[in-house]
Every structure is written in C-alpha cells, then in structure tokens.
Scaffold this motif. Structure first.
Motif, PDB file in Angstrom:
ATOM      1  N   VAL A  45      42.639  38.918  36.130  1.00 11.48           N
ATOM      2  CA  VAL A  45      43.132  38.522  34.819  1.00 11.48           C
ATOM      3  C   VAL A  45      44.049  39.622  34.307  1.00 11.48           C
ATOM      4  CG1 VAL A  45      42.540  37.839  32.457  1.00 11.48           C
ATOM      5  CG2 VAL A  45      40.997  37.251  34.347  1.00 11.48           C
ATOM      6  N   CYS A  46      45.216  39.219  33.850  1.00  7.78           N
ATOM      7  CA  CYS A  46      46.172  40.135  33.219  1.00  7.78           C
ATOM      8  C   CYS A  46      46.157  39.879  31.717  1.00  7.78           C
ATOM      9  CB  CYS A  46      47.592  39.885  33.732  1.00  7.78           C
ATOM     10  SG  CYS A  46      47.835  40.209  35.472  1.00  7.78           S
ATOM     11  N   ALA A  54      48.616  45.130  29.192  1.00  6.02           N
ATOM     12  CA  ALA A  54      47.711  45.843  28.288  1.00  6.02           C
ATOM     13  C   ALA A  54      46.311  45.964  28.865  1.00  6.02           C
ATOM     14  CB  ALA A  54      47.645  45.112  26.944  1.00  6.02           C
ATOM     15  N   GLY A  55      45.979  45.151  29.874  1.00  6.93           N
ATOM     16  CA  GLY A  55      44.662  45.193  30.488  1.00  6.93           C
ATOM     17  C   GLY A  55      44.643  44.388  31.769  1.00  6.93           C
ATOM     18  N   PHE A  56      43.599  44.629  32.562  1.00  5.51           N
ATOM     19  CA  PHE A  56      43.496  43.981  33.869  1.00  5.51           C
ATOM     20  C   PHE A  56      42.047  44.050  34.329  1.00  5.51           C
ATOM     21  CE2 PHE A  56      43.700  43.867  38.498  1.00  5.51           C
ATOM     22  CZ  PHE A  56      44.685  42.928  38.750  1.00  5.51           C
ATOM     23  N   VAL A  57      41.593  43.008  35.002  1.00  8.16           N
ATOM     24  CA  VAL A  57      40.315  43.047  35.696  1.00  8.16           C
ATOM     25  C   VAL A  57      40.471  42.279  37.005  1.00  8.16           C
ATOM     26  CG1 VAL A  57      39.309  41.020  34.536  1.00  8.16           C
ATOM     27  CG2 VAL A  57      37.812  42.776  35.509  1.00  8.16           C
ATOM     28  N   ASN A  58      39.864  42.807  38.043  1.00  7.55           N
ATOM     29  CA  ASN A  58      39.904  42.219  39.368  1.00  7.55           C
ATOM     30  C   ASN A  58      38.569  41.520  39.626  1.00  7.55           C
ATOM     31  OD1 ASN A  58      40.545  41.630  42.025  1.00  7.55           O
ATOM     32  ND2 ASN A  58      40.208  43.694  42.761  1.00  7.55           N
ATOM     33  N   VAL A  59      38.611  40.353  40.277  1.00  4.24           N
ATOM     34  CA  VAL A  59      37.404  39.604  40.618  1.00  4.24           C
ATOM     35  C   VAL A  59      37.355  39.427  42.135  1.00  4.24           C
ATOM     36  CG1 VAL A  59      36.049  37.515  40.233  1.00  4.24           C
ATOM     37  CG2 VAL A  59      37.562  38.372  38.421  1.00  4.24           C
ATOM     38  N   ALA A  60      36.531  40.233  42.783  1.00  7.31           N
ATOM     39  CA  ALA A  60      36.298  40.089  44.222  1.00  7.31           C
ATOM     40  C   ALA A  60      35.187  39.064  44.404  1.00  7.31           C
ATOM     41  CB  ALA A  60      35.892  41.436  44.820  1.00  7.31           C
ATOM     42  N   TRP A  61      35.002  38.598  45.647  1.00  5.40           N
ATOM     43  CA  TRP A  61      33.917  37.636  45.872  1.00  5.40           C
ATOM     44  C   TRP A  61      33.485  37.633  47.318  1.00  5.40           C
ATOM     45  CZ3 TRP A  61      34.938  31.785  46.495  1.00  5.40           C
ATOM     46  CH2 TRP A  61      36.060  31.549  47.273  1.00  5.40           C
ATOM     47  N   ASP A  62      32.391  36.931  47.560  1.00  2.82           N
ATOM     48  CA  ASP A  62      31.846  36.844  48.914  1.00  2.82           C
ATOM     49  C   ASP A  62      32.266  35.563  49.612  1.00  2.82           C
ATOM     50  OD1 ASP A  62      30.331  34.908  47.616  1.00  2.82           O
ATOM     51  OD2 ASP A  62      28.399  35.679  48.304  1.00  2.82           O
ATOM     52  N   GLY A  63      33.140  34.781  49.005  1.00  2.00           N
ATOM     53  CA  GLY A  63      33.571  33.511  49.581  1.00  2.00           C
ATOM     54  C   GLY A  63      32.628  32.369  49.248  1.00  2.00           C
ATOM     55  N   LEU A  69      33.033  41.896  39.394  1.00  2.00           N
ATOM     56  CA  LEU A  69      34.083  42.526  38.593  1.00  2.00           C
ATOM     57  C   LEU A  69      34.367  43.912  39.119  1.00  2.00           C
ATOM     58  CD1 LEU A  69      33.228  41.799  34.863  1.00  2.00           C
ATOM     59  CD2 LEU A  69      34.846  40.604  36.349  1.00  2.00           C
ATOM     60  N   LEU A  70      35.637  44.240  39.215  1.00  2.00           N
ATOM     61  CA  LEU A  70      36.066  45.568  39.640  1.00  2.00           C
ATOM     62  C   LEU A  70      37.166  46.068  38.719  1.00  2.00           C
ATOM     63  CD1 LEU A  70      36.365  44.907  43.479  1.00  2.00           C
ATOM     64  CD2 LEU A  70      34.544  46.159  42.318  1.00  2.00           C
ATOM     65  N   ASP A  71      37.081  47.332  38.385  1.00  2.00           N
ATOM     66  CA  ASP A  71      38.176  48.037  37.711  1.00  2.00           C
ATOM     67  C   ASP A  71      38.658  47.380  36.425  1.00  2.00           C
ATOM     68  OD1 ASP A  71      38.107  49.900  39.755  1.00  2.00           O
ATOM     69  OD2 ASP A  71      39.666  48.907  40.914  1.00  2.00           O
ATOM     70  N   THR A  72      37.742  46.993  35.567  1.00  2.00           N
ATOM     71  CA  THR A  72      38.145  46.506  34.253  1.00  2.00           C
ATOM     72  C   THR A  72      38.834  47.659  33.527  1.00  2.00           C
ATOM     73  OG1 THR A  72      36.160  45.113  34.208  1.00  2.00           O
ATOM     74  CG2 THR A  72      37.337  45.436  32.119  1.00  2.00           C
ATOM     75  N   VAL A  73      40.061  47.445  33.105  1.00  2.00           N
ATOM     76  CA  VAL A  73      40.811  48.526  32.463  1.00  2.00           C
ATOM     77  C   VAL A  73      41.653  47.968  31.326  1.00  2.00           C
ATOM     78  CG1 VAL A  73      42.722  48.416  34.135  1.00  2.00           C
ATOM     79  CG2 VAL A  73      42.310  50.533  32.883  1.00  2.00           C
ATOM     80  N   GLY A  84      39.013  44.019  26.319  1.00  2.00           N
ATOM     81  CA  GLY A  84      38.168  44.122  27.513  1.00  2.00           C
ATOM     82  C   GLY A  84      37.197  42.964  27.611  1.00  2.00           C
ATOM     83  N   ALA A  85      36.537  42.626  26.519  1.00  2.00           N
ATOM     84  CA  ALA A  85      35.587  41.502  26.533  1.00  2.00           C
ATOM     85  C   ALA A  85      36.305  40.185  26.823  1.00  2.00           C
ATOM     86  CB  ALA A  85      34.833  41.426  25.206  1.00  2.00           C
ATOM     87  N   SER A  86      37.513  40.027  26.316  1.00  2.00           N
ATOM     88  CA  SER A  86      38.287  38.819  26.603  1.00  2.00           C
ATOM     89  C   SER A  86      38.703  38.761  28.059  1.00  2.00           C
ATOM     90  CB  SER A  86      39.510  38.739  25.688  1.00  2.00           C
ATOM     91  OG  SER A  86      39.114  38.531  24.349  1.00  2.00           O
ATOM     92  N   LEU A  87      39.067  39.905  28.644  1.00  4.76           N
ATOM     93  CA  LEU A  87      39.376  39.946  30.075  1.00  4.76           C
ATOM     94  C   LEU A  87      38.173  39.475  30.893  1.00  4.76           C
ATOM     95  CD1 LEU A  87      41.176  43.400  30.418  1.00  4.76           C
ATOM     96  CD2 LEU A  87      42.161  41.185  31.063  1.00  4.76           C
ATOM     97  N   VAL A  88      37.002  40.009  30.560  1.00  7.84           N
ATOM     98  CA  VAL A  88      35.783  39.666  31.300  1.00  7.84           C
ATOM     99  C   VAL A  88      35.443  38.188  31.108  1.00  7.84           C
ATOM    100  CG1 VAL A  88      33.303  40.102  31.470  1.00  7.84           C
ATOM    101  CG2 VAL A  88      34.914  42.025  31.317  1.00  7.84           C
TER     102      VAL A  88
END
Length: 133
Positions: A45-46, A54-63, A69-73, A84-88
């Motif tokens: 999510v950008c 202004a912010g970013f969060v990465n969503v990895a997964w196991d398929g 969640l990784l690197d919420t910034v 941040g809460a909206s990104l999540v």
C-alpha cells in the motif's frame, strides 16, 4: 491534509528508498524495491500526499492463508495523523480480498500501542530465530 491510499500502487524506487531510509534511520541503499516486492509480495500500500510518497507497507504471504506485514513506514512529517493505521487497514483489506485468513506482524516493543490499539492486532505466542547476528 488529504492522503490517498492505493493497493499495489505505483512507486519510484528512489522515493521508496528515501522513505525507508528516513523512516528507519539508515542511509539510502539504492534498493530495487519494485523487483523485491514484485518477487515476494502479495501486495503493498502506498500513501500519498500531493503526489509525494508519505507512507508504505509491504504485504508478504505464504501463497495461501497467511499474509505478513513488513516495513510499515510513514514519513516523519505525516506521523501521528492516522496514516500508519490507514496503511495497515488497507493492507488487511488487500490480504482479505486475496483470500488470506490471517495477517501477521512482528514489531519492536515501542510499537505495541500502534499495532495492538490503533490497528487491532491481538497478542499471540510466536518465536523468532536470529539467522545473522
């Protein structure tokens, strides 16, 4: 202040590198973020303000059922404003839409109120094995 959010939004490597460096306090490393998230992520999510990242969060997964969640910034100028809460929340929506049943996150102790109170995560038992020291 109008912030927009986009699941799997387009981003510039240099802008994301600068956001991570500023958010986590390390020098920019010229990381190829587009290749990294393209290879390993369910999505991301950008958050943008006037077109700037202004912010970013990465969503990895196991398929399958589990997303992570990784690197919420969030850029320092936008912190403590709900970005941040909206990104999540949008990351959770994206993972749910992809069929995931669980969204995991690990965090440092000082982020406990953010993840548990602002984002609604619950405490669980977990383990961690350091592979590099």
């Amino acid at each position: 202040m109008m912030i927009t959010y986009e699941w799997r939004g387009d981003f510039d490597n240099a802008a994301l590198d600068a956001l991570h460096a500023g958010g986590f306090g390390y020098p920019a490393a010229a990381t190829d973020w587009r290749a990294r998230v393209g290879r390993h992520s369910l999505g991301w999510v950008c958050a943008r303000h006037d077109g700037a990242l202004a912010g970013f969060v990465n969503v990895a997964w196991d398929g399958g059922a589990h997303a992570f969640l990784l690197d919420t910034v969030v850029a320092p100028a936008y912190r403590s404003r709900g970005v941040g809460a909206s990104l999540v929340a949008r990351a959770a929506e994206g993972a749910r839409a992809a069929g995931c049943a669980w969204l995991h996150v690990d965090f440092e102790e000082h982020l406990r109120p953010f993840y548990l109170e602002a984002c609604g995560f619950e405490v669980t038992a977990a383990g961690l094995l350091a592979l590099r020291r």
